[in-house]
Design an enzyme around this catalytic site. Sequence first.
Site, PDB file in Angstrom:
ATOM      1  N   ASP A  64       0.748  -1.211  -0.056  1.00 40.18           N
ATOM      2  CA  ASP A  64      -0.048  -0.167  -0.092  1.00 40.18           C
ATOM      3  C   ASP A  64       0.992   1.245   0.042  1.00 40.18           C
ATOM      4  O   ASP A  64       2.121   1.187   0.296  1.00 40.18           O
ATOM      5  CB  ASP A  64      -0.769  -0.209   1.186  1.00 40.18           C
ATOM      6  CG  ASP A  64      -1.617   1.166   1.278  1.00 40.18           C
ATOM      7  OD1 ASP A  64      -2.318   1.538   0.314  1.00 40.18           O
ATOM      8  OD2 ASP A  64      -1.747   1.956   2.349  1.00 40.18           O
TER       9      ASP A  64
ATOM     10  N   THR B 270      -0.123   4.936   1.308  1.00 42.71           N
ATOM     11  CA  THR B 270      -0.200   5.781   2.378  1.00 42.71           C
ATOM     12  C   THR B 270       0.200   5.208   3.730  1.00 42.71           C
ATOM     13  O   THR B 270      -0.577   4.146   3.830  1.00 42.71           O
ATOM     14  CB  THR B 270      -1.367   6.549   2.318  1.00 42.71           C
ATOM     15  OG1 THR B 270      -1.931   6.858   0.927  1.00 42.71           O
ATOM     16  CG2 THR B 270      -1.747   7.293   3.651  1.00 42.71           C
TER      17      THR B 270
ATOM     18  N   ASP C  95      -1.740  -0.358   6.007  1.00 47.42           N
ATOM     19  CA  ASP C  95      -1.792  -0.071   7.629  1.00 47.42           C
ATOM     20  C   ASP C  95      -3.051   0.417   7.657  1.00 47.42           C
ATOM     21  O   ASP C  95      -3.467   0.827   8.733  1.00 47.42           O
ATOM     22  CB  ASP C  95      -0.710   1.159   7.836  1.00 47.42           C
ATOM     23  CG  ASP C  95      -0.975   2.551   7.080  1.00 47.42           C
ATOM     24  OD1 ASP C  95      -1.671   2.432   5.979  1.00 47.42           O
ATOM     25  OD2 ASP C  95      -1.021   3.442   7.878  1.00 47.42           O
TER      26      ASP C  95
END
Length: 673
Positions: free
Chosen positions: A362, A364, A561
Amino acid sequence: MPQTNPELADVTRRFWSCAVISVPVLFLGMAEMMPSFLPVIPMSRTVCVWMQFVLATPVVFWGGWPFFRHAWASVVHRGGSMFTLVSLGVGVAWVFSLGALLFPHLFPESYRTDGGGVPVYFESVSVIVTLVLLGRVLELRARARTGDGIRSLLALAPEKAFRFRGEGEGEGEEVPLACIAVGDRLRVYPGEAVPVDGTVLSGTSAVDESMVTGEPLPLVKGEGDPVTGGTLNRGGSFVMRADRVGRDTLVARIVRMASAARHSPAPIQRAGDRGAAFLVPVAILVAVVVLAVWSWLGPEAGVLRGVESAVAVLIIACPGALMLAAPMAVMVGTGRGAVAGVLIKDAEALESLGKVDTLVVDKTGTITEGTPHVVSVVALPGHDEDALLGLAASLGRRSEHPLSSAWVRRARQRGLALSDAADVHVVSGKGVVGDVDGHAVVLGSRLLFEEHGIDGGELYRRAETQRRDGCTVVFIGVDGRPAGMLGVADPIKRSSYDAVEELRGQGVRIVLLTGDHDVTARVVAHHLGIDEVVADVSPEEKGAVVRRLREEGATVAVAGDGINDASALAQAHVGLAMSTGARVAVETAGVTLLRGDLRALVRARGLSRETLSNVRQNLALAVVYNVLGIPLAAGVLYPLFGLPVSPMVAGAAMTLCWLSVVMNSLRLRYRTL
């Protein structure tokens, strides 16, 4: 509140109770075996044996009750398990020892020890039960760490929502979320979470959808735009129509996908079960044959010798070490990983790590910091960069604009003195305006400039360069004239560059998978040297991408996250969560990178290979002990040397096997990663 696991709590209570009781039983058994120890204990051998009986009996029948229950179930279903041998060995040894204690006169002289007593095996059965309970505790702990974080997703939506009555937008009332139906019109106030999935009917606001898209900057939502339950309204109020409620919302679907994908057995731990499935019938068959042969061909007291040898076979075949082989190595390996910044929660994740050939990452918060930062300040002639940043931060201190913290943080880093701002108000979805030190300051988008009659001119053209670098541009106007602009972006973590380079050097394929805009994602990928980018995807689509990679034959790890990563983390062979991210991501993933550093993944892969090797060594030790021990316990040495193997020796061999597994596992603590 976190939910407890009743089975884990019960087994843990049994283990600690039995461990405390077994220590004196083991000491008494050693004293009874070695008379030289008896002077240390002010009691006769008879009292010593009776104390062993009193202490060992609750260990066997209370501590070992789950094993007897499982063994009976396997008999009913005509199968075999590790618990079958544990129950048989422990049960027969306890009954044999009780007979030796109550009716010693029935045993011939040739069967007695030098002290005149008949051997008992209470300490062996106590240790066996305690060790097997320890294995169960370690196994259940690994399984119990997944539910709380997934359930926390359901708490994202508010408990109540404001629902209008009738067709107008006047009267309304707060109702429980369970009362919301499709088609209801709801008011969402600033600072509230969106209650359900729906569509904006009126009003404009900035909505923080980072949990869904991964984009750290709030998105402007207006009439006709979709909104997702659980996202946070950062700007003005708006009216929405409920389109999906209850189990149909995006958050509820993520919960179901994550929960379903997490419940899969670990192949590494199934190796012990397969070994036990073979060992159980073999051990029982050998015990029966040994009893028959000793009874038929044996010397005086052949039946007793047959019983003793059969018990020895069952005890030495008890798969305590086999049951601990994987959990013990996993426990030590995960402890070593924690020291290296890697929290590994179960054996399945540990096994998969070393085989990973594709990393889906991912953007961000995983390879970027996840927090907007001011990365550039551009001042037009006649203006100073620090002065412009000070104006923006002075406004930011008095506003709730989503990017205010970025301006204030940057100003403080530069040590700028901030002024008091007056008449500050946020223009929903566009920016913020106010007076600072007698100057009328406009801070926001091009639309806000146009509303205040400011012509950006050259500033707009220069902004395109900033956007191509992945920045969000915020324009600054002072006293009705353009003054400059701020470039806001989510910086790439320095550690991400090293991690990507190391993983590519190991032949790992890297795919950037994000809900962020394609242009921004490709800018980040270009800086890191990542060739494959999949952007503008929903959380459900993320899971589909991971499934597709798995169907292509890849062993996939997913690093993320956010809540939006939960389904992808669960679909992967192994999920990697940043400890700084959402709790559901941490709980859904099998591995947590404690320092939010992807370089820990490199260390984790090395740890996986070391631990897997250690597990195989443990399994080999357990198998070798059984392969050699069962024939010895059966009496193969008796015709040659007249040396039968008693249950006491079998118990000692079983303990030695367990100690070998433990000591071999502990070597992982000193491995260099």
